[in-house]
Design an enzyme around this catalytic site. Structure first.
Site, mmCIF file in Angstrom:
data_model
loop_
_atom_site.group_PDB
_atom_site.id
_atom_site.type_symbol
_atom_site.label_atom_id
_atom_site.label_comp_id
_atom_site.label_asym_id
_atom_site.label_seq_id
_atom_site.Cartn_x
_atom_site.Cartn_y
_atom_site.Cartn_z
ATOM 1 N N GLU A 46 0.795 -1.241 0.000
ATOM 2 C CA GLU A 46 0.000 0.000 0.000
ATOM 3 C C GLU A 46 0.823 1.285 0.000
ATOM 4 O O GLU A 46 0.301 2.350 -0.238
ATOM 5 C CB GLU A 46 -1.021 0.020 1.151
ATOM 6 C CG GLU A 46 -0.468 -0.040 2.532
ATOM 7 C CD GLU A 46 -0.657 -1.422 3.126
ATOM 8 O OE1 GLU A 46 -0.506 -2.407 2.362
ATOM 9 O OE2 GLU A 46 -0.954 -1.516 4.315
ATOM 10 N N ASN A 47 2.142 1.177 0.263
ATOM 11 C CA ASN A 47 2.957 2.382 0.144
ATOM 12 C C ASN A 47 3.268 2.723 -1.306
ATOM 13 O O ASN A 47 3.903 3.737 -1.581
ATOM 14 C CB ASN A 47 4.242 2.260 0.965
ATOM 15 C CG ASN A 47 5.084 1.087 0.561
ATOM 16 O OD1 ASN A 47 4.572 0.028 0.220
ATOM 17 N ND2 ASN A 47 6.386 1.253 0.570
#
Lengths: 225, 241
Positions: A46-47
């Site tokens: 998700e980064n």
């Protein structure tokens, strides 16, 4: 085999070939080790990337590439990078096929609690990170957790006691003892440890559940499935 | 207009009590030099607004600001990774405001993009909805999340030109792009400063229109070394046999 490996091997069977998958911290991170033959999935971090590769060697890490745990990663051929807004557009927009998450508690309505601990007991809650977006956005949510806590209390509850991450969002619950589908806000037992009877499971599960007419023995990738 | 300045000149603009976006995600894509100077300046009562907190295990990136007790509030999605932050929080010296990660990003984007807020389904039915307006659109519930801006943004890019265009590298782009647009004064720390025209327009991640100052960070070689050394120290890299 330890409980965590058992759960990871069962969770691996929830993934279909070609899926985009997000894995939460803890038990879910082991799932890729047990992918069934012929199943390839693309992991989303998700980064901001798709297709993360293995951990780099000492002295060979790229300072600009890490996973959502801050650990250095390599990128596989075909990888894509993007900023945080895009990453969460991917998540919230329903483009991730499956998210496998660790849970502290789940309940018979498909609610999941995995971010806040018991403040009354003075337990510290670090924050929800990306979990609340994931439970809202991914097409299928698989919750993984041990069936009972250290005192033997059920973690599959009638109603979550801890602050929830999302309501009515869980599709599949996997413990070391059983697998439940959440169907229209009720739990259906679909697999169980062959060493346990349905009555045994009822005794260690607070939540109400029905038994699928197609009830199977607990399956594990690489062992019996 | 040449936006390249010395870092000291930028830090002088920061007042006690300032609100500051810090780019990066658990240390990766963090403006390390800006943080070091901010720590050395002793500016206090800062509000730090960051996607998540410092690199797991601490002793890196923003950790020093908490160790120095320069921060009174953090607005983020997760505080569990940075021991120095946790010590401040547990001692009751740090206020924490939490948002789901995607919501945090969209609040910041709204501020930079001139929106009055965003509607998100994230957090409906949870503690996150407390005190927020809820709207039903086409039968589905959403929370109204308001814009989040700050006085300063410290971003970290790979290369920057003299008019403030910034090129990113790898996953370190993370929240740097979105915060760049949402602050009154945005500082781009880069590994390399290049002449105007030195960045292919196709590779500009943050256009100079958002950037007020460009400062020299660690050179790329130093940057590679700093991260490899830290990751090796905390056991995050594989050893060859």
């Amino acid at each position: 085999m330890d409980v965590r490996e058992r759960i990871a091997r069962r969770a691996a069977l929830e993934l279909n070939d070609g899926e985009f998958v997000n894995l939460g911290f803890g038990m879910p991170t082991a799932v890729p080790n047990y992918l069934p033959k012929g199943i390839q999935v693309t992991l989303q971090s998700e980064n901001g990337c798709l297709m993360t590769g293995p951990t780099p060697y000492v002295g060979e890490a790229d300072p600009d590439n890490a996973n959502a745990g801050g650990q250095p990663i390599t990128l596989l051929p075909g990888a894509a990078i993007f900023d945080l807004c895009e990453s969460f557009a991917i998540i919230r927009g329903g483009h991730v096929n499956t998210a496998i998450l660790g849970a502290l508690e789940v309940d018979q309505e498909g609610n999941i609690a995995n971010w806040a601990k018991n403040a009354a007991k003075g337990d510290f809650s670090p924050g929800m990170g990306g979990a609340m977006d994931l439970v809202r956005g991914a097409q299928k949510i698989v919750a993984t957790l041990q069936h009972n806590d250290k005192k033997g209390e059920s973690k599959i509850l009638k109603k979550c006691q801890l602050a929830v991450t999302g309501r009515g969002v869980v599709n599949v619950i996997i413990t070391e003892k059983a697998v439940f589908n959440v169907v229209d806000g009720t739990l259906v037992l679909i697999e169980k440890d062959p060493a346990l009877s349905v009555e045994d499971l009822k005794a260690c599960t607070e939540a109400e559940f029905t038994v699928s007419p197609d009830l199977k023995d607990y399956r594990m990738s690489g062992i019996n499935a | 207009m040449n936006k390249v300045v010395e870092l000291d000149q930028v830090i002088e603009k920061v007042q006690d009590g300032a609100s500051i976006f810090l780019g990066g995600f658990l240390g990766v894509g963090s403006p390390l030099k800006c943080i070091e100077k901010l720590a050395a300046s002793g500016k206090k009562d800062l509000t730090i607004i960051s996607e998540v907190s410092g690199m797991p295990g601490g002793g890196f990136d923003m950790a020093i600001l908490f160790k120095n007790r320069q921060v009174k509030k953090i607005i983020t999605s997760h505080i569990g990774t940075c021991p120095e932050l946790l010590e401040e929080y547990k001692a009751g010296r740090l206020e924490v405001e939490l948002y789901p990660m995607g919501t945090w990003a969209e609040k910041v984007r709204a501020a930079g993009a001139g929106l009055g807020g965003v509607l998100t389904p994230t957090g409906v039915g949870t503690k996150v909805e407390e005190g927020k307006q809820k709207l039903t659109i086409n039968g589905k519930e959403y929370l109204l999340e308001l814009p989040l801006s700050a006085e300063f943004a410290f971003i970290k890019g790979y290369r920057g030109d003299k008019i403030g265009n910034v090129e990113y590298r790898g996953v370190s782009v993370n929240c740097n792009k979105v915060i760049a647009a949402a602050a009154k004064y945005t500082v781009a720390e880069v590994n390399e400063i290049v002449e105007v025209g030195g960045i292919d327009p196709n590779h500009v991640g943050t256009p100079g229109i958002y950037v007020n100052a460009v400062v020299q960070g660690y050179s790329f070689d130093e940057h590679v070394q700093v991260f490899n050394q830290h990751w090796e120290e905390i056991g995050q890299l594989k050893r060859k046999n």
